[in-house]
Write a protein that holds these residues in place. Sequence first.
Motif, mmCIF file in Angstrom:
data_model
loop_
_atom_site.group_PDB
_atom_site.id
_atom_site.type_symbol
_atom_site.label_atom_id
_atom_site.label_comp_id
_atom_site.label_asym_id
_atom_site.label_seq_id
_atom_site.Cartn_x
_atom_site.Cartn_y
_atom_site.Cartn_z
ATOM 1 N N LYS A 63 0.846 -1.261 -0.164
ATOM 2 C CA LYS A 63 0.114 -0.025 0.117
ATOM 3 C C LYS A 63 0.706 1.244 0.042
ATOM 4 C CE LYS A 63 -4.391 0.974 2.161
ATOM 5 N NZ LYS A 63 -4.803 1.518 3.362
ATOM 6 N N ILE A 64 1.920 1.307 0.614
ATOM 7 C CA ILE A 64 2.906 2.220 1.098
ATOM 8 C C ILE A 64 3.476 2.683 -0.438
ATOM 9 C CG2 ILE A 64 4.871 3.241 1.970
ATOM 10 C CD1 ILE A 64 3.963 1.914 4.646
ATOM 11 N N ARG A 65 3.923 1.700 -1.026
ATOM 12 C CA ARG A 65 4.535 1.788 -2.225
ATOM 13 C C ARG A 65 3.801 2.620 -3.195
ATOM 14 N NH1 ARG A 65 6.263 -0.504 -5.768
ATOM 15 N NH2 ARG A 65 8.062 0.890 -6.025
ATOM 16 N N LYS A 66 2.518 2.355 -3.323
ATOM 17 C CA LYS A 66 1.570 2.967 -4.051
ATOM 18 C C LYS A 66 1.509 4.654 -3.944
ATOM 19 C CE LYS A 66 -1.650 -0.431 -4.979
ATOM 20 N NZ LYS A 66 -2.676 -1.529 -4.266
ATOM 21 N N GLN A 67 1.876 4.983 -2.623
ATOM 22 C CA GLN A 67 1.902 6.604 -2.642
ATOM 23 C C GLN A 67 3.356 6.915 -2.486
ATOM 24 O OE1 GLN A 67 -0.662 8.163 0.266
ATOM 25 N NE2 GLN A 67 -1.434 6.360 0.480
ATOM 26 N N ARG A 68 4.403 5.989 -2.329
ATOM 27 C CA ARG A 68 5.855 6.293 -2.283
ATOM 28 C C ARG A 68 6.584 5.136 -3.066
ATOM 29 N NH1 ARG A 68 9.262 5.530 2.801
ATOM 30 N NH2 ARG A 68 10.680 6.608 1.436
ATOM 31 N N PRO A 69 6.343 5.308 -4.488
ATOM 32 C CA PRO A 69 6.881 4.443 -5.347
ATOM 33 C C PRO A 69 8.530 4.348 -5.250
ATOM 34 C CG PRO A 69 5.936 6.274 -6.591
ATOM 35 C CD PRO A 69 5.829 6.665 -5.114
ATOM 36 N N GLU A 70 9.318 5.329 -4.731
ATOM 37 C CA GLU A 70 10.577 5.120 -4.562
ATOM 38 C C GLU A 70 11.007 4.477 -3.314
ATOM 39 O OE1 GLU A 70 8.757 7.561 -3.577
ATOM 40 O OE2 GLU A 70 9.236 8.584 -1.798
#
Length: 686
Positions: free
Chosen positions: A186-193
């Motif tokens: 989920k976090i990667r969707k908002q923080r792809p880096e």
Amino acid sequence: MWRPGEAAPSRSSTLTADSLLSSSLTSSSDTHATILPPSQHPNPNALPIQAHRKQLLYALEHNPVVVVVGETGSGKSTQLPQYLVSGGWTENNFQVCVTQPRRLACVTLAQRVSSEVPRSMASQVGYAVRFEATTDSSTKIKYLTDGLLVRETLTDALLAQYSVVVVDEAHERNLNQDLLFGLLKKIRKQRPELRVVICSATINAESFREFFATPEHPGCIVSIDGRQHPVETMYLTTPCPDYLRGAAETVLKIHASEPSGDILIFLPTAEDIESCIRMTEELKKATPGGRGMQLSLLPLYAALPHHMQTAPFQKSPPNTRKATFATTIAETSVTLPDVKFVVDAGFVKQPYFDSTKGFERLLVTATSQSSARQRTGRAGRTAPGKCYRLYTHDTFNSFLPSTPPEITRTSLSNFVLTLKTLGVDNVMSFDLLSAPSVNAMAFSLEELHALGAIDEKGKLVPGVGDLMGEFPVEVKFAKMLIESVSLGSTEEALSIAACSQVQSIFLFARSSTQKRDRDAAIGAIVHDSGDHLTCVNVLRSNDWRSMDYCRENFLNHKALMKVAEIKNQLKRFMLKMTAGSLPGVGEDGDDELVLKALVKGFVFNVARMMPDGNYRTVRGNNVVEVSRASMFAEFGKHAEYIVFEHTEDNPRKYGLLQVCGVSAINGNWARSKSGEGERGGVSVFM
Ligand SMILES: Nc1ncnc2c1ncn2[C@@H]1O[C@H](COP(=O)(O)OP(=O)(O)OP(=O)(O)O)[C@@H](O)[C@H]1O
């Protein structure tokens, strides 16, 4: 050394992702300009992972999610984070974090890595475990438990301080790890880096990759083969009828016949460990052996105080061989440096949710093949080793390939509450690697509702549910502690919650004379309602701090030190919550308020005496027997109703549940509606 932005390293047969070399660079070299010096470890090249350093850094540059598969001891936990620092992933004040299933591994790994890095960087390697941290804003490598990283998402939803999250020992698939996988996705969707590295033993790598794969980033698996030193594995030819005796005899045989090298013995429970140490001591008197070498026997399990957990990691005195008797606490990520011999009894104690009875049961079961391999892997880390499996090869083949994920077999109340506290109302829609057990999920929702944490629609009840979700203890204890504030019994509730975290605060009698002395001594301390007020009584005075007093009164001084440590930690948390004031009762006349708070938390764990003389649980109508280890069984007064903390299987009568941590209560306390006021709306007696 490969640096971000340089040409790709040559394709290695161990780099299995098709995508790796075809994908384009996502970061330029100047974002990772400063390269820290490589590890100062005397011989880091000896570790199998060293040959894969370039591939690992290159893979991570090109793939947001990398699965690293490696044998035990290949260097994943200690070397990979150092590569990430030297690869520039901690530039611009970012940190790299590495999660571990257990706190002991966090502490020992941080100590090991800070001893390997250049001295100027040693203070930048730290650990954070529940209530204890050695990290600050200068930290570059942070080891922390998976549970703590989940808790960090409560205050920092995007885990913004981390550039890379390494989830180590992912094959364990404990509840917190599964929760983390979903949260990281989920976090990667908002923080792809954000980069994610999943380190696992050889199983399930593909399922981890698939879980995180997107059309643009299918993910990548890097395999690291070859262990550092060979380990010879030996099996019994016939099954062992008594694994405690088998373990004790094997330790003495190794001591008598093998050259120097410490021994690590895996047993399922703390009680087994204490019994096996006693048995080994007795047998040793009869057959000294050891060619003049001393044998020092040490326990290692979670309920021991911190200083006792670190003893097995210290160098033995000259001419002494250490034998450490451990639970699964020493199974993964831990290096006991001088261990050359592992003895594996082949059992593990694990929680299972029994949907027919509606209880979580702690069962001792056969271990899995993958955990047997992890145990074997504790030998051969610094020199060649041997592993003695106290079972036959056929028995090993009959073990499950891996332990079933916790999410499919345990109670989910804490898991569900954490998700709801994180704002995930519809738990079933949360992306998980394995589907949770439907029965356990239904039970958890019912329990959280009865505890007043969620309403009829499953929404978090403000001021109760969110608070319970933030507590660093199991939901039932969280509810008890919260209720104790309005009842004015927080000091006592803290003692109860802390005592529940250790095995027993009392010592067992080893002979009939001791039993007589013990009964007389404990009779003077015990509270006739049972375990909870007895533990409150012990902690109310400071007498227990004297080792002599403990010895005379059959109190376990080590366990009480641990209780005091945990109680202080919980108290600090409660003080923050109540803005500095904690009402305590402190007088015998008000003991009722202590038990009332307990019942508020354990409202599902109430049993009633039936005309046939058996206790039956009010919820589920299961016959239960009070465990002989309970003070209530030994010294309790007759009671129509009892409350209990948990159940265990009776080792002598298969299928019969024993209840542990028992107190006599007034049935009316449980009959009132649960939850704050009338909220929650479930009466367990209806
Ligand atoms: N405290 C220590 N003392 C001595 N050697 C150590 C210590 N910690 C690690 N090592 C050495 O580093 C090696 C790699 O350890 P590391 O924990 O990184 O392995 P790993 O691949 O994570 O394995 P596992 O998953 O089994 O823990 C060990 O096999 C050992 O040789």
